[in-house]
Design an enzyme around this catalytic site. Structure first.
Site, mmCIF file in Angstrom:
data_model
loop_
_atom_site.group_PDB
_atom_site.id
_atom_site.type_symbol
_atom_site.label_atom_id
_atom_site.label_comp_id
_atom_site.label_asym_id
_atom_site.label_seq_id
_atom_site.Cartn_x
_atom_site.Cartn_y
_atom_site.Cartn_z
ATOM 1 N N GLU A 286 -100.918 -86.553 -4.387
ATOM 2 C CA GLU A 286 -99.594 -87.108 -4.079
ATOM 3 C C GLU A 286 -99.613 -87.903 -2.771
ATOM 4 O O GLU A 286 -98.754 -87.752 -1.911
ATOM 5 C CB GLU A 286 -98.546 -85.992 -4.030
ATOM 6 C CG GLU A 286 -98.426 -85.268 -5.366
ATOM 7 C CD GLU A 286 -97.344 -84.203 -5.421
ATOM 8 O OE1 GLU A 286 -96.980 -83.642 -4.378
ATOM 9 O OE2 GLU A 286 -96.863 -83.937 -6.539
ATOM 10 N N ASP A 365 -96.472 -77.577 -12.419
ATOM 11 C CA ASP A 365 -95.897 -77.501 -11.079
ATOM 12 C C ASP A 365 -94.723 -76.535 -11.019
ATOM 13 O O ASP A 365 -93.589 -76.984 -10.850
ATOM 14 C CB ASP A 365 -95.459 -78.913 -10.650
ATOM 15 C CG ASP A 365 -95.215 -79.009 -9.155
ATOM 16 O OD1 ASP A 365 -95.472 -78.016 -8.456
ATOM 17 O OD2 ASP A 365 -94.767 -80.068 -8.699
ATOM 18 N N GLU A 393 -87.937 -74.234 -5.963
ATOM 19 C CA GLU A 393 -87.811 -75.676 -6.216
ATOM 20 C C GLU A 393 -87.277 -75.975 -7.613
ATOM 21 O O GLU A 393 -86.348 -76.760 -7.773
ATOM 22 C CB GLU A 393 -89.182 -76.344 -6.010
ATOM 23 C CG GLU A 393 -89.158 -77.827 -6.316
ATOM 24 C CD GLU A 393 -90.483 -78.521 -6.026
ATOM 25 O OE1 GLU A 393 -91.437 -77.854 -5.581
ATOM 26 O OE2 GLU A 393 -90.554 -79.743 -6.253
HETATM 27 C C1 GCV Z 1 -95.564 -80.125 -0.707
HETATM 28 C C2 GCV Z 1 -94.556 -80.570 -5.859
HETATM 29 C C3 GCV Z 1 -93.418 -80.690 -4.884
HETATM 30 C C4 GCV Z 1 -93.872 -81.331 -3.577
HETATM 31 C C5 GCV Z 1 -95.011 -80.477 -3.006
HETATM 32 C C6 GCV Z 1 -96.128 -80.443 -4.056
HETATM 33 C C7 GCV Z 1 -97.302 -79.590 -3.612
HETATM 34 O O1 GCV Z 1 -94.952 -81.826 -6.302
HETATM 35 O O2 GCV Z 1 -92.380 -81.416 -5.478
HETATM 36 O O3 GCV Z 1 -92.787 -81.376 -2.702
HETATM 37 O O4 GCV Z 1 -95.479 -81.007 -1.808
HETATM 38 O O5 GCV Z 1 -95.627 -79.905 -5.250
HETATM 39 O O6 GCV Z 1 -97.401 -78.469 -4.072
HETATM 40 O O7 GCV Z 1 -98.110 -80.058 -2.838
#
Ligand code: GCV
Length: 676
Positions: A286, A365, A393
């Protein structure tokens, strides 16, 4: 937000909770954490009228294994059992006899955990029979990761995916001057056996990267607060730091100057924090930099950091969350679920001993329902940690009640093979393949006066610690423990129990059905948007059309993901008939008229569960209304406000999801309920 105010909410360490009755206590132990145990005992005697006395008068004696012989004899408890001599440093024994009791820690740390065990029992002399019981943690690593930024990030705020106000540690771009709340937090963590904490977001921005260098004093101060509770601190680091902080032209792990930059950064840390734990790393994920940028493998990247840490006893937690987030949604052969396995299993056996590969529990995720990640069962020569998400989340963002322990129990007990094959917990604990990686989870705590936004979300933090200590504990007993420690009033406990029991399934009912995942609003991930991610590069699709829904991940006609599992799972997931209903759409694209094992069609299941989920939330609200007056304020009002939001949001989910699938399929609800 204003500077952190003290909170009246002690969470599950309510000082007036019945604890150890009015016992006469003695502490005769050795080690740096004995002072912490002593302070806990002094607190108890103040609140409960017990008193401290010499060992021979005491009814409850707290000691460490090195002194056990003399102390047990003086307390009239005889010779210590042989098992007491073999206690590991985190373990403890409870010795009962003649109306007296001793807690013997394998070390001062074990004694601290033993003390909290006593506290949980509330009346330890009334429990158990005479003799010696041994308690030892199943997973040696029990860690929380904070996704806290030092400064407020323009998109992600101060805590990424944080739903409990700002950071407990940082405010206004710097460490909070008053760390009293952190002190209480550390105590909460020790009380459920958490022994490691990482202090900053895995997405490491420029300012946060400097915790490693010019802001090291902040880390020193936090380490001082966590140390007395036996919690070691870690930092998330940015792989490009040798360039951004060190001014080097590269961060290539094979470059000598890069290696020596890391070695000296690490040396400086250990000079200041001799018990520093190590690093957490999100690389090539990411947008975070990583070894791929230099044509190196993740083993090369992780080992470089591991070698800088090894002389000091430090470890690297290297995350396996690596996938292409710039995927073409038109390409149905690329499957994000496959990515971690494809990237990492060829590297099995190549990581140094002080590298732990940290694997999210599911392949996508942290969705409300996912199969267990096949990576966890496929790397026997690598230390693996299971990564869970306590912060909610994708499970209601601490505005909805969602007690997650039942989900985590299911994950921990998943066997990679037939029923007696090693489970996820066996891998994470090192029982299946030594040594262990452990349990790591993203914290749900912030500066909020109730710690976690929704006060009931405190139970998830509590349960995480308890399950990491002992995965055999049933989720419902953990809930009972938490309720007993948190609420004085029995009717409040009963109401909270009834609201929280089954709340994970309720959340699933009114959101994304049958394992399909990702129907949330992009960006903040709260509330429904069925097609929100459908035509994006993030690799999270449901492929709903007029005939059916779901992702074909079979070997025969799909992405082949089902084949990443060992038997019997590979064959079971390959066929819709042998795939469990709750995961059907994760593995298969099926017509809306496909019949589930429950006997219902997929479309009718969607309608029924969405209506049922909302009804259940209405019941939760009514249940709380009946006891609200008996619950402490302001917690009672916070719970009501959150339940009202949960009802509003559940209705929104129900109506959008049902309408979406009615419009796609044209098939009416067989009970004729309103669908828009
Ligand atoms: C810290 C998901 C979340 C991101 C997070 C990522 C991760 O994509 O939306 O906010 O980033 O996981 O676990 O690194």
């Amino acid at each position: 937000m204003s500077p952190l105010a003290p909170t009246a909410d002690h969470a599950w360490l309510r000082p007036d909770a019945p604890a150890l009755g009015r016992q006469i206590l003695a502490v005769d132990a050795s080690g740096p954490l004995v002072e912490t145990v002593g302070a806990e005992v002094a607190d108890l005697t103040t609140w409960h009228g017990g008193r401290l006395a010499p060992t021979d008068e005491a009814t409850v004696v707290l000691t460490t294994a090195d002194r056990a012989r003399g102390v047990l004899a003086a307390a009239g408890l005889g010779e210590p059992d042989r098992a007491v001599a073999d206690l590991g440093p985190e373990a403890f024994a409870v010795v009962r006899g003649h109306g007296r009791l001793a807690v013997v820690g394998g070390s001062d740390r074990g004694l601290l955990y033993g003390f909290h065990h006593m506290r949980r029992l509330q009346d330890p002399l009334g429990h158990g029979s005479d003799g010696t019981e041994i308690h030892a943690p199943t997973h040696p690593v029990r860690m929380l990761d904070h996704w806290d930024n030092v400064a407020v990030h323009p998109v992600m705020g101060q805590v990424e995916r944080g739903y409990a106000d700002g950071s407990l540690f940082y405010h206004d771009g710097r460490l909070r001057p008053n760390l009293d709340r952190v002190r209480h937090y550390a105590r909460l963590l020790a009380s459920v056996g958490i022994n490691r904490v990482s202090l900053n977001n895995v997405n490491v921005h420029r300012l946060e990267a400097t915790l490693l260098t010019e802001r090291l004093d902040d880390v020193v101060r936090l380490a001082e607060v966590f140390r007395p509770q036996g919690v070691a601190v870690y930092l998330s680091v940015n792989f490009s730091s040798p360039m951004t902080l060190g001014g080097l032209p590269t961060a290539d792990p094979a470059d000598e100057a890069v290696r020596s930059w890391w070695a000296s950064a690490v040396r400086r840390i250990y000079d200041a924090i001799p018990d520093f734990g190590g690093f957490v790393v999100k690389a090539d994920s990411e947008g975070q930099p990583g070894p791929f940028g230099y044509g190196r493998t993740h083993a090369d990247g992780a080992n470089m950091l591991a070698r800088a840490l090894a002389p000091h006893g430090g470890e690297v937690f290297w995350r396996a969350f690596v996938y292409n987030h710039r995927q073409d949604w038109r390409d149905r052969s690329t499957d994000r679920a496959r990515a971690a396995y494809d990237h990492f299993t060829p590297l099995d056996g190549q990581f140094d001993d002080n590298v732990v590969l940290q694997v999210k529990h599911g392949p996508m995720d942290f969705q409300v329902r996912e199969p267990v990640s096949p990576v966890i069962g496929a790397m026997p020569r690598t230390r693996l940690a299971l990564e869970l998400q306590v912060t909610q989340e994708y499970t209601g963002q601490q505005r909805h009640v969602c007690y997650l322990a039942p989900m985590w129990s299911q994950v921990l007990h998943f066997p990679f093979g037939e029923d007696d094959a090693p489970t996820v917990s066996d891998v994470a604990s090192g029982r299946a393949t030594a040594p262990s990686g452990g349990i790591v989870a993203v914290s749900n705590v912030g500066a909020d006066e109730h710690w976690t936004g929704h006060p009931f979300a405190q139970a998830n933090l509590y349960a995480l610690g308890r399950l990491a200590w002992d995965p055999q504990l049933p989720a419902e007993s953990i809930l009972d423990e938490w309720l007993a420690a948190t609420f004085a009033d029995e009717s409040v406990r009963d109401a909270a129990r009834s609201i929280m029991t089954g709340s994970w399934e309720t959340y699933e009912q009114y959101t994304a059905p049958l394992g399909v995942g990702f129907m949330v609003r992009p960006g903040h991930h709260y509330g429904p948007d069925v097609d929100g991610y459908e035509y994006t590069p993030w690799g999270t699709y449901h492929f709903a059309d007029r005939d059916g829904v779901g992702v074909d991940r079979t070997r025969a006609t799909g992405t082949g993901y089902a084949g990443q599992y060992p038997e019997p799972w590979a064959s079971r997931f390959e066929l819709s008939e042998t795939t469990p209903d709750e995961l059907l759409l994760f593995f298969h694209h099926v017509p809306y008229t496909h019949r589930l094992h429950s006997g219902k069609t997929v479309i009718q299941h969607i309608y029924d569960t969405h209506f049922a989920g909302v009804e259940r939330v209405e019941e939760m609200l009514a249940t709380w209304e009946r006891v609200r007056e008996q619950a402490p304020r302001p917690l009672a009002d916070r719970v009501r406000e959150r339940l009202e939001e949960q009802r509003r949001s559940a209705i929104e989910w129900r109506d959008q999801v049902n309408t979406y699938f009615f419009r796609k399929s044209g098939i009416p609800d067989n009970r004729g309920r309103t669908i828009y």
